[in-house]
Design a protein around this motif. Structure first.
Motif, short mmCIF file in Angstrom:
data_model
loop_
_atom_site.label_atom_id
_atom_site.label_comp_id
_atom_site.label_asym_id
_atom_site.label_seq_id
_atom_site.Cartn_x
_atom_site.Cartn_y
_atom_site.Cartn_z
N ARG A 5 -14.03 8.79 -5.65
CA ARG A 5 -12.96 9.70 -5.21
C ARG A 5 -11.61 9.07 -5.47
O ARG A 5 -11.42 7.88 -5.29
N GLU A 6 -10.65 9.90 -5.86
CA GLU A 6 -9.30 9.43 -6.12
C GLU A 6 -8.39 9.76 -4.95
O GLU A 6 -8.52 10.82 -4.34
N LYS A 7 -7.47 8.82 -4.68
CA LYS A 7 -6.45 9.02 -3.66
C LYS A 7 -5.12 8.59 -4.28
O LYS A 7 -5.02 7.50 -4.84
N GLN A 8 -4.11 9.43 -4.18
CA GLN A 8 -2.81 9.07 -4.75
C GLN A 8 -2.15 8.00 -3.88
O GLN A 8 -2.14 8.09 -2.66
N THR A 9 -1.60 6.98 -4.55
CA THR A 9 -0.97 5.87 -3.84
C THR A 9 0.51 5.72 -4.16
O THR A 9 1.24 5.07 -3.42
N ALA A 10 0.96 6.28 -5.29
CA ALA A 10 2.35 6.10 -5.70
C ALA A 10 2.78 7.21 -6.64
O ALA A 10 1.95 7.88 -7.27
N VAL A 11 4.10 7.38 -6.73
CA VAL A 11 4.70 8.33 -7.66
C VAL A 11 5.97 7.67 -8.20
O VAL A 11 6.60 6.87 -7.51
N VAL A 14 10.22 10.65 -17.82
CA VAL A 14 8.76 10.65 -17.66
C VAL A 14 8.40 10.49 -16.19
O VAL A 14 8.98 9.65 -15.49
N ALA A 15 7.45 11.27 -15.73
CA ALA A 15 6.94 11.15 -14.36
C ALA A 15 5.58 10.47 -14.40
O ALA A 15 4.85 10.58 -15.39
N ALA A 16 5.25 9.76 -13.33
CA ALA A 16 3.96 9.08 -13.26
C ALA A 16 3.38 9.21 -11.85
O ALA A 16 4.10 9.15 -10.86
N ASP A 17 2.07 9.37 -11.82
CA ASP A 17 1.33 9.41 -10.56
C ASP A 17 0.27 8.32 -10.63
O ASP A 17 -0.42 8.18 -11.65
N VAL A 18 0.15 7.55 -9.56
CA VAL A 18 -0.82 6.47 -9.51
C VAL A 18 -1.85 6.78 -8.43
O VAL A 18 -1.50 7.20 -7.32
N PHE A 19 -3.11 6.55 -8.79
CA PHE A 19 -4.23 6.83 -7.90
C PHE A 19 -5.10 5.59 -7.79
O PHE A 19 -5.19 4.80 -8.72
N THR A 20 -5.76 5.45 -6.66
CA THR A 20 -6.79 4.46 -6.52
C THR A 20 -8.12 5.21 -6.46
O THR A 20 -8.20 6.32 -5.91
N LYS A 21 -9.12 4.64 -7.09
CA LYS A 21 -10.43 5.29 -7.13
C LYS A 21 -11.42 4.42 -6.35
O LYS A 21 -11.55 3.22 -6.62
N LYS A 22 -12.07 5.06 -5.39
CA LYS A 22 -13.03 4.35 -4.53
C LYS A 22 -14.19 5.28 -4.24
O LYS A 22 -13.98 6.43 -3.85
N ASP A 23 -15.39 4.80 -4.47
CA ASP A 23 -16.60 5.60 -4.25
C ASP A 23 -16.53 6.93 -5.01
O ASP A 23 -16.94 7.97 -4.50
N LEU A 46 10.25 4.07 -7.98
CA LEU A 46 8.86 4.01 -7.58
C LEU A 46 8.74 4.19 -6.07
O LEU A 46 9.45 3.53 -5.31
N ASN A 47 7.87 5.08 -5.66
CA ASN A 47 7.55 5.25 -4.24
C ASN A 47 6.08 4.89 -4.03
O ASN A 47 5.20 5.53 -4.60
N LEU A 48 5.85 3.85 -3.22
CA LEU A 48 4.50 3.45 -2.83
C LEU A 48 4.25 4.06 -1.46
O LEU A 48 4.97 3.75 -0.52
N PHE A 49 3.26 4.92 -1.34
CA PHE A 49 3.10 5.61 -0.06
C PHE A 49 1.71 5.54 0.55
O PHE A 49 1.49 6.06 1.65
N SER A 50 0.78 4.87 -0.10
CA SER A 50 -0.55 4.74 0.47
C SER A 50 -1.18 3.45 -0.07
O SER A 50 -0.96 3.10 -1.24
N GLN A 86 -2.57 -10.32 -0.26
CA GLN A 86 -3.28 -11.04 0.80
C GLN A 86 -4.18 -10.17 1.66
O GLN A 86 -5.10 -10.67 2.30
N ASN A 87 -3.97 -8.85 1.70
CA ASN A 87 -4.81 -7.96 2.49
C ASN A 87 -5.91 -7.29 1.69
O ASN A 87 -6.57 -6.38 2.18
N GLY A 88 -6.08 -7.71 0.44
CA GLY A 88 -7.15 -7.15 -0.39
C GLY A 88 -6.80 -5.84 -1.07
O GLY A 88 -7.67 -5.16 -1.58
N LEU A 89 -5.51 -5.50 -1.10
CA LEU A 89 -5.05 -4.28 -1.77
C LEU A 89 -4.49 -4.65 -3.13
O LEU A 89 -4.03 -5.78 -3.33
N PHE A 90 -4.52 -3.70 -4.08
CA PHE A 90 -3.85 -3.95 -5.35
C PHE A 90 -2.40 -4.32 -5.06
O PHE A 90 -1.73 -3.67 -4.26
N HIS A 91 -1.91 -5.35 -5.70
CA HIS A 91 -0.53 -5.78 -5.53
C HIS A 91 0.40 -4.69 -6.08
O HIS A 91 0.10 -4.06 -7.11
N GLY A 92 1.53 -4.48 -5.42
CA GLY A 92 2.51 -3.49 -5.88
C GLY A 92 3.00 -3.77 -7.28
O GLY A 92 3.38 -2.85 -8.01
N GLY A 93 2.99 -5.03 -7.69
CA GLY A 93 3.40 -5.38 -9.04
C GLY A 93 2.47 -4.82 -10.09
O GLY A 93 2.89 -4.50 -11.21
#
Length: 153
Positions: free
Chosen positions: A127-133, A116-125, A89-93, A51-58
């Motif tokens: 640039r990447e920003k990590q959002t979850a691990v 297995v480890a995983a890192d999730v990033f969002t890409k905007k303009d 899963l840790n969602l931190f950004s 609802q806030n325009g962010l990728f859903h955690g799912g």
């Protein structure tokens, strides 16, 4: 595993991934596949946002679930299958970019479990920003124990 045999295994994995309905439903892509790692991504669409325009955690959780099993499959042979046993899963950004990217890497291969480890990033303009691990435990199965894939034609 040498380069020739890995390419054969990678082709098998890509084929199996292309048959996954949920990958297709989300529009997710398998961008990279190397021994012990995978990269999945999904582009921003309104139906993937909360609802806030962010990728859903799912969506993040799906990328981790699928990305970690795909990475685990790269260290196994074609007679073995994979299923997620668990993940933390840790969602931190906030995931507010134009694309969500999940990079998974095998930490500890095994005959019954692969860590297995995983890192999730969002890409905007650009640039990447990590959002979850996440850290996942992937169960190794004999392919013959998995149900046959049936597709409506």
């Amino acid at each position: 595993m040498d380069a020739i045999s890995f390419e054969s295994r990678a082709d098998e994995i890509r084929k199996h991934v292309s048959l996954q309905g949920f990958m297709n439903l989300l529009g997710a892509e398998l961008d990279e596949l190397t021994p012990g790692s995978s990269t999945l991504s999904v582009s921003r669409r309104s139906d993937l946002l909360q609802q806030n325009g962010l990728f859903h955690g799912g969506v993040t959780a799906f990328l981790i679930d699928n990305g970690t099993t795909i990475a685990a499959a790269t260290v196994l042979n074609s007679q073995q299958g994979v299923l997620t046993a668990e993940y933390k899963l840790n969602l931190f950004s906030p995931a507010d970019g134009d694309q969500l990217i999940c990079r998974s890497r095998v930490v500890k291969p095994g005959s019954r479990l692969v860590i297995v480890a995983a890192d999730v990033f969002t890409k905007k303009d650009g640039r990447e920003k990590q959002t979850a691990v996440a850290l996942a435990t992937i169960a190794v199965l004999d392919q013959s124990s998995l149900p046959l894939l049936r597709h409506a034609g």
